[in-house]
Design a protein around this motif. Structure first.
Motif, PDB file in Angstrom:
ATOM      1  N   GLY A   3      39.057  37.902  18.599  1.00 51.11           N
ATOM      2  CA  GLY A   3      39.813  36.656  18.568  1.00 51.11           C
ATOM      3  C   GLY A   3      38.888  35.464  18.656  1.00 51.11           C
ATOM      4  O   GLY A   3      37.691  35.559  18.403  1.00 51.11           O
ATOM      5  N   GLU A   4      39.431  34.337  19.071  1.00 46.13           N
ATOM      6  CA  GLU A   4      38.668  33.103  19.152  1.00 46.13           C
ATOM      7  C   GLU A   4      37.986  32.999  20.519  1.00 46.13           C
ATOM      8  O   GLU A   4      38.634  32.729  21.530  1.00 46.13           O
ATOM      9  CB  GLU A   4      39.590  31.905  18.925  1.00 46.13           C
ATOM     10  N   LEU A   5      36.692  33.229  20.550  1.00 45.77           N
ATOM     11  CA  LEU A   5      35.935  33.193  21.795  1.00 45.77           C
ATOM     12  C   LEU A   5      35.997  31.811  22.433  1.00 45.77           C
ATOM     13  O   LEU A   5      36.084  31.675  23.657  1.00 45.77           O
ATOM     14  CB  LEU A   5      34.476  33.594  21.536  1.00 45.77           C
ATOM     15  N   GLU A   6      35.975  30.771  21.623  1.00 48.72           N
ATOM     16  CA  GLU A   6      35.985  29.406  22.139  1.00 48.72           C
ATOM     17  C   GLU A   6      37.295  29.094  22.870  1.00 48.72           C
ATOM     18  O   GLU A   6      37.297  28.367  23.866  1.00 48.72           O
ATOM     19  CB  GLU A   6      35.759  28.408  21.012  1.00 48.72           C
ATOM     20  N   ILE A   7      38.402  29.643  22.385  1.00 48.84           N
ATOM     21  CA  ILE A   7      39.690  29.423  23.046  1.00 48.84           C
ATOM     22  C   ILE A   7      39.665  30.031  24.446  1.00 48.84           C
ATOM     23  O   ILE A   7      40.116  29.419  25.425  1.00 48.84           O
ATOM     24  CB  ILE A   7      40.834  30.035  22.215  1.00 48.84           C
TER      25      ILE A   7
ATOM     26  N   HIS B 160      26.381  26.659  26.306  1.00 51.86           N
ATOM     27  CA  HIS B 160      25.235  26.636  25.390  1.00 51.86           C
ATOM     28  C   HIS B 160      24.890  28.021  24.843  1.00 51.86           C
ATOM     29  O   HIS B 160      23.941  28.163  24.069  1.00 51.86           O
ATOM     30  CB  HIS B 160      24.021  26.044  26.102  1.00 51.86           C
ATOM     31  N   ASN B 161      25.648  29.031  25.273  1.00 52.72           N
ATOM     32  CA  ASN B 161      25.382  30.403  24.804  1.00 52.72           C
ATOM     33  C   ASN B 161      26.700  31.128  24.569  1.00 52.72           C
ATOM     34  O   ASN B 161      26.933  32.215  25.102  1.00 52.72           O
ATOM     35  CB  ASN B 161      24.566  31.181  25.839  1.00 52.72           C
ATOM     36  N   LEU B 162      27.569  30.519  23.807  1.00 47.56           N
ATOM     37  CA  LEU B 162      28.907  31.069  23.619  1.00 47.56           C
ATOM     38  C   LEU B 162      28.906  32.135  22.523  1.00 47.56           C
ATOM     39  O   LEU B 162      29.162  31.872  21.344  1.00 47.56           O
ATOM     40  CB  LEU B 162      29.896  29.955  23.285  1.00 47.56           C
ATOM     41  N   ASN B 163      28.593  33.350  22.951  1.00 48.71           N
ATOM     42  CA  ASN B 163      28.630  34.492  22.048  1.00 48.71           C
ATOM     43  C   ASN B 163      28.942  35.739  22.869  1.00 48.71           C
ATOM     44  O   ASN B 163      28.857  35.731  24.103  1.00 48.71           O
ATOM     45  CB  ASN B 163      27.300  34.656  21.294  1.00 48.71           C
ATOM     46  N   THR B 164      29.328  36.798  22.198  1.00 48.78           N
ATOM     47  CA  THR B 164      29.770  38.015  22.890  1.00 48.78           C
ATOM     48  C   THR B 164      28.670  38.621  23.753  1.00 48.78           C
ATOM     49  O   THR B 164      28.944  39.178  24.811  1.00 48.78           O
ATOM     50  CB  THR B 164      30.273  39.051  21.879  1.00 48.78           C
ATOM     51  N   ARG B 165      27.412  38.513  23.308  1.00 50.32           N
ATOM     52  CA  ARG B 165      26.306  39.066  24.096  1.00 50.32           C
ATOM     53  C   ARG B 165      26.160  38.307  25.413  1.00 50.32           C
ATOM     54  O   ARG B 165      25.959  38.919  26.471  1.00 50.32           O
ATOM     55  CB  ARG B 165      24.998  38.998  23.298  1.00 50.32           C
TER      56      ARG B 165
ATOM     57  N   TYR C  98      37.015  30.609  26.238  1.00 48.78           N
ATOM     58  CA  TYR C  98      36.076  29.826  27.050  1.00 48.78           C
ATOM     59  C   TYR C  98      36.738  28.539  27.544  1.00 48.78           C
ATOM     60  O   TYR C  98      36.603  28.176  28.722  1.00 48.78           O
ATOM     61  CB  TYR C  98      34.833  29.477  26.232  1.00 48.78           C
ATOM     62  N   ASN C  99      37.455  27.853  26.669  1.00 47.19           N
ATOM     63  CA  ASN C  99      38.115  26.602  27.056  1.00 47.19           C
ATOM     64  C   ASN C  99      39.155  26.827  28.155  1.00 47.19           C
ATOM     65  O   ASN C  99      39.306  26.000  29.064  1.00 47.19           O
ATOM     66  CB  ASN C  99      38.781  25.953  25.839  1.00 47.19           C
ATOM     67  N   ALA C 100      39.864  27.941  28.078  1.00 50.52           N
ATOM     68  CA  ALA C 100      40.855  28.257  29.110  1.00 50.52           C
ATOM     69  C   ALA C 100      40.165  28.485  30.454  1.00 50.52           C
ATOM     70  O   ALA C 100      40.639  28.024  31.496  1.00 50.52           O
ATOM     71  CB  ALA C 100      41.651  29.498  28.709  1.00 50.52           C
ATOM     72  N   ALA C 101      39.025  29.184  30.420  1.00 51.32           N
ATOM     73  CA  ALA C 101      38.266  29.431  31.650  1.00 51.32           C
ATOM     74  C   ALA C 101      37.680  28.136  32.199  1.00 51.32           C
ATOM     75  O   ALA C 101      37.685  27.897  33.412  1.00 51.32           O
ATOM     76  CB  ALA C 101      37.150  30.445  31.377  1.00 51.32           C
ATOM     77  N   ARG C 102      37.197  27.282  31.322  1.00 48.72           N
ATOM     78  CA  ARG C 102      36.624  26.005  31.755  1.00 48.72           C
ATOM     79  C   ARG C 102      37.701  25.121  32.380  1.00 48.72           C
ATOM     80  O   ARG C 102      37.474  24.485  33.416  1.00 48.72           O
ATOM     81  CB  ARG C 102      35.995  25.281  30.568  1.00 48.72           C
ATOM     82  N   ASN C 103      38.888  25.083  31.775  1.00 50.65           N
ATOM     83  CA  ASN C 103      39.988  24.289  32.322  1.00 50.65           C
ATOM     84  C   ASN C 103      40.400  24.794  33.706  1.00 50.65           C
ATOM     85  O   ASN C 103      40.698  24.005  34.611  1.00 50.65           O
ATOM     86  CB  ASN C 103      41.194  24.326  31.380  1.00 50.65           C
TER      87      ASN C 103
END
Length: 214
Positions: free
Chosen positions: A72-76, A170-175, A78-83
């Motif tokens: 799915g969308e990794l950024e979505i 700054h490292n938004l990837n699955t790894r 991440y944004n939920a976790a950041r919020n």
């Protein structure tokens, strides 16, 4: 320069103290005494801690989803976790602010109580009032200690959440996400301990309020 800074800090403290005194005086004129204000502020702090528990739990849930990301969308995610982290940060600030308010009115109440002991003409009533003051101070000390314990546990948790969010920013990837598993395991334990400490403080709040209302 340092001298001016100290002067400014002193003036700020005096200003806040004057504002508090004026507020308590105005409230007393309409029949609301410091004891009642203290009860209300302990209630507010209790609610703030309950809300903080929910926010930190939410942050943990969002991080669980993020570290278990499988498509799915990794950024979505991440944004939920950041919020969730940002909400936790605000909740922690609210708890600290409420504790400060409790300390302010409690000190004013105890100072007033101590001064008014000298107004008694009855020795037995003065003694009884003094004993009640000492007991209330002792109960308050236990409450404040519990609140400060939970408060001090919030910052390490927030720091860990902040580190994770910065790293992923700054490292938004699955790894990178997978590499946070170890960090997440420790964070999970810390959040669970924080919630437990808050439960202790909330229970102390209920006990303190019940005693003040007797």
């Amino acid at each position: 320069m340092k001298y001016l800074l100290k002067i400014n800090l002193l003036l700020a403290v005096l200003f806040l103290t004057a504002c508090s005194s004026a507020y308590y005086s105005a409230m007393e004129k309409i029949g609301v005494h410091k004891r009642e204000i203290l009860v209300d502020r302990v209630e507010d702090a209790k609610v703030s801690q309950q809300e903080a528990q929910q926010q930190f739990s939410s942050a943990l849930d969002q991080l669980t989803l993020l570290t278990g990301f499988d498509g799915g969308e990794l950024e979505i995610a991440y944004n939920a976790a950041r919020n969730a982290y940002e909400d936790s940060e605000q909740a922690a600030a609210d708890v600290s602010a409420d504790i400060d308010k409790i300390e302010d009115v409690a000190q004013a109440l105890f100072d007033e109580w101590e001064e008014e002991l000298e107004q008694y003409t009855s020795t037995s009533l003065r003694r009884d009032s003094r004993n009640k003051l000492r007991q209330t101070q002792s109960d308050y000390k236990q409450l404040l200690a519990a609140m400060h314990r939970s408060e001090t546990k919030m910052e390490p948790v927030l720091a860990a959440l902040r580190d994770n969010m910065l790293y992923l920013k700054h490292n938004l990837n699955t790894r990178a996400v997978a590499g946070l598993q170890g960090e997440f395991s420790k964070l999970k334990v810390d959040i669970e301990q924080l919630i437990n400490e808050m439960n202790v403080a909330i229970a102390q709040s209920d006990d303190f309020i019940a005693k003040l209302k007797l």
